[in-house]
Design a protein around this motif. Structure first.
Motif, PDB file in Angstrom:
ATOM      1  N   GLN A  95     -22.078  33.740   8.087  1.00  0.00           N
ATOM      2  CA  GLN A  95     -21.208  32.617   7.750  1.00  0.00           C
ATOM      3  C   GLN A  95     -21.885  31.286   8.041  1.00  0.00           C
ATOM      4  OE1 GLN A  95     -19.057  30.440   9.851  1.00  0.00           O
ATOM      5  NE2 GLN A  95     -19.941  31.210  11.743  1.00  0.00           N
ATOM      6  N   LEU A  96     -22.724  31.216   9.063  1.00  0.00           N
ATOM      7  CA  LEU A  96     -23.489  29.987   9.301  1.00  0.00           C
ATOM      8  C   LEU A  96     -24.414  29.684   8.125  1.00  0.00           C
ATOM      9  CD1 LEU A  96     -24.748  29.967  13.020  1.00  0.00           C
ATOM     10  CD2 LEU A  96     -23.155  28.377  11.946  1.00  0.00           C
ATOM     11  N   ALA A  97     -25.105  30.711   7.655  1.00  0.00           N
ATOM     12  CA  ALA A  97     -26.046  30.525   6.539  1.00  0.00           C
ATOM     13  C   ALA A  97     -25.312  30.118   5.262  1.00  0.00           C
ATOM     14  CB  ALA A  97     -26.845  31.813   6.312  1.00  0.00           C
ATOM     15  N   ILE A  98     -24.170  30.726   5.010  1.00  0.00           N
ATOM     16  CA  ILE A  98     -23.412  30.376   3.807  1.00  0.00           C
ATOM     17  C   ILE A  98     -22.912  28.935   3.893  1.00  0.00           C
ATOM     18  CG2 ILE A  98     -21.363  30.890   2.412  1.00  0.00           C
ATOM     19  CD1 ILE A  98     -21.762  33.851   3.175  1.00  0.00           C
ATOM     20  N   GLY A  99     -22.543  28.493   5.088  1.00  0.00           N
ATOM     21  CA  GLY A  99     -22.129  27.099   5.263  1.00  0.00           C
ATOM     22  C   GLY A  99     -23.236  26.131   4.875  1.00  0.00           C
ATOM     23  N   VAL A 100     -24.459  26.431   5.256  1.00  0.00           N
ATOM     24  CA  VAL A 100     -25.603  25.590   4.876  1.00  0.00           C
ATOM     25  C   VAL A 100     -25.850  25.700   3.365  1.00  0.00           C
ATOM     26  CG1 VAL A 100     -28.103  25.289   5.116  1.00  0.00           C
ATOM     27  CG2 VAL A 100     -26.684  25.658   7.154  1.00  0.00           C
ATOM     28  N   LEU A 101     -25.710  26.900   2.847  1.00  0.00           N
ATOM     29  CA  LEU A 101     -25.902  27.110   1.407  1.00  0.00           C
ATOM     30  C   LEU A 101     -24.910  26.275   0.594  1.00  0.00           C
ATOM     31  CD1 LEU A 101     -27.471  28.617  -0.777  1.00  0.00           C
ATOM     32  CD2 LEU A 101     -25.860  30.510  -0.521  1.00  0.00           C
ATOM     33  N   TRP A 102     -23.700  26.068   1.118  1.00  0.00           N
ATOM     34  CA  TRP A 102     -22.738  25.221   0.406  1.00  0.00           C
ATOM     35  C   TRP A 102     -23.290  23.806   0.247  1.00  0.00           C
ATOM     36  CZ3 TRP A 102     -20.254  20.678   1.521  1.00  0.00           C
ATOM     37  CH2 TRP A 102     -19.358  20.252   0.534  1.00  0.00           C
ATOM     38  N   SER A 103     -23.908  23.261   1.298  1.00  0.00           N
ATOM     39  CA  SER A 103     -24.499  21.921   1.192  1.00  0.00           C
ATOM     40  C   SER A 103     -25.559  21.874   0.104  1.00  0.00           C
ATOM     41  CB  SER A 103     -25.100  21.483   2.534  1.00  0.00           C
ATOM     42  OG  SER A 103     -24.092  21.328   3.503  1.00  0.00           O
ATOM     43  N   VAL A 104     -26.324  22.940  -0.011  1.00  0.00           N
ATOM     44  CA  VAL A 104     -27.342  23.014  -1.069  1.00  0.00           C
ATOM     45  C   VAL A 104     -26.661  23.027  -2.441  1.00  0.00           C
ATOM     46  CG1 VAL A 104     -29.161  24.444  -2.101  1.00  0.00           C
ATOM     47  CG2 VAL A 104     -29.036  24.183   0.391  1.00  0.00           C
ATOM     48  N   ALA A 105     -25.680  23.912  -2.600  1.00  0.00           N
ATOM     49  CA  ALA A 105     -25.034  24.070  -3.906  1.00  0.00           C
ATOM     50  C   ALA A 105     -24.308  22.795  -4.330  1.00  0.00           C
ATOM     51  CB  ALA A 105     -24.053  25.249  -3.862  1.00  0.00           C
ATOM     52  N   PHE A 106     -23.511  22.234  -3.436  1.00  0.00           N
ATOM     53  CA  PHE A 106     -22.692  21.082  -3.800  1.00  0.00           C
ATOM     54  C   PHE A 106     -23.510  19.797  -3.840  1.00  0.00           C
ATOM     55  CE2 PHE A 106     -19.715  17.624  -3.328  1.00  0.00           C
ATOM     56  CZ  PHE A 106     -18.613  18.026  -4.070  1.00  0.00           C
ATOM     57  N   PHE A 107     -24.190  19.485  -2.749  1.00  0.00           N
ATOM     58  CA  PHE A 107     -24.859  18.186  -2.639  1.00  0.00           C
ATOM     59  C   PHE A 107     -26.261  18.154  -3.227  1.00  0.00           C
ATOM     60  CE2 PHE A 107     -21.510  17.427   0.514  1.00  0.00           C
ATOM     61  CZ  PHE A 107     -21.091  16.175   0.107  1.00  0.00           C
ATOM     62  N   VAL A 108     -27.102  19.117  -2.896  1.00  0.00           N
ATOM     63  CA  VAL A 108     -28.483  19.083  -3.383  1.00  0.00           C
ATOM     64  C   VAL A 108     -28.526  19.374  -4.885  1.00  0.00           C
ATOM     65  CG1 VAL A 108     -30.783  20.103  -3.196  1.00  0.00           C
ATOM     66  CG2 VAL A 108     -29.431  19.683  -1.125  1.00  0.00           C
ATOM     67  N   MET A 109     -27.778  20.372  -5.315  1.00  0.00           N
ATOM     68  CA  MET A 109     -27.753  20.721  -6.736  1.00  0.00           C
ATOM     69  C   MET A 109     -26.785  19.838  -7.533  1.00  0.00           C
ATOM     70  SD  MET A 109     -27.806  24.895  -6.336  1.00  0.00           S
ATOM     71  CE  MET A 109     -27.285  25.141  -8.019  1.00  0.00           C
ATOM     72  N   HIS A 110     -26.012  19.019  -6.832  1.00  0.00           N
ATOM     73  CA  HIS A 110     -24.993  18.172  -7.479  1.00  0.00           C
ATOM     74  C   HIS A 110     -24.071  19.015  -8.350  1.00  0.00           C
ATOM     75  CE1 HIS A 110     -27.578  14.268  -7.088  1.00  0.00           C
ATOM     76  NE2 HIS A 110     -27.396  14.890  -5.936  1.00  0.00           N
ATOM     77  N   SER A 111     -23.615  20.141  -7.786  1.00  0.00           N
ATOM     78  CA  SER A 111     -22.821  21.088  -8.567  1.00  0.00           C
ATOM     79  C   SER A 111     -21.539  21.482  -7.843  1.00  0.00           C
ATOM     80  CB  SER A 111     -23.644  22.341  -8.879  1.00  0.00           C
ATOM     81  OG  SER A 111     -22.862  23.271  -9.586  1.00  0.00           O
ATOM     82  N   PRO A 112     -20.441  20.787  -8.122  1.00  0.00           N
ATOM     83  CA  PRO A 112     -19.162  21.228  -7.559  1.00  0.00           C
ATOM     84  C   PRO A 112     -18.806  22.662  -7.970  1.00  0.00           C
ATOM     85  CG  PRO A 112     -18.977  18.971  -8.339  1.00  0.00           C
ATOM     86  CD  PRO A 112     -20.314  19.494  -8.818  1.00  0.00           C
TER      87      PRO A 112
END
Length: 164
Positions: A92-109
């Motif tokens: 769950q920690l890793a998925i939380g970081v992955l959310w930042s990648v998906a939403f903010f880094v990839m600019h993909s809601p």
């Protein structure tokens, strides 16, 4: 010294959990901050909190997560349950970081919404496994679950309001 006594006296696991929480918090912030200008351009729902709320809430949640992991690690119970609980904690920690990648880094809601739903499932599973070891450890993860439920709604609303 028996294995249980060694585990309970060892500070390595709680330090690893605390360091992992601090690393996840730091990485999430590093990934998010440069993309706040992009986030500012998005239409947001009326229930979106100001950006100043997030750097207050997340450290509190990560402190609760680290404390929860420490309690689960030290609690009596089956070693298999403890291992599985800690595996899910780190997932769950890793998925939380992955959310930042998906939403903010990839600019993909849209990608963010998919990841945050997986995050919710991973948090819920972690709570179930922590509860087998320590009720308090499970309860300390409830604010995270509630916040991520709210964040899921926010993510979904941002996606809908900015659908192209």
């Amino acid at each position: 010294m028996p294995a249980t006594a060694q585990r309970k006296s060892s500070i390595a696991a709680p330090l690893i959990a605390a360091a992992a929480c601090a690393a996840a918090l730091l990485i999430g912030g590093v990934l998010t901050r440069p993309n706040l200008d992009w986030y500012a351009t998005l239409a947001k729902p009326s229930f979106a909190p100001p950006n100043s709320i997030f750097p207050v809430v997340w450290p509190i949640l990560y402190a609760l997560m680290a404390t929860s992991a420490w309690l689960a690690w030290r609690a009596p119970g089956k070693e298999e349950d403890r291992k599985l609980a800690m595996i899910w904690f780190f997932i769950q920690l890793a998925i939380g970081v992955l959310w930042s990648v998906a939403f903010f880094v990839m600019h993909s809601p849209a990608a963010g919404l998919g990841v945050i739903m997986a995050f919710l499932v991973a948090i819920a599973v972690t709570i179930v496994f922590f509860d087998r070891l320590s009720r308090l450890a499970a309860v300390l993860l409830m604010p995270l679950l509630l916040w991520v439920c709210f964040a899921t709604g926010l993510n979904a609303a941002v996606l809908l309001l900015n659908w192209r």
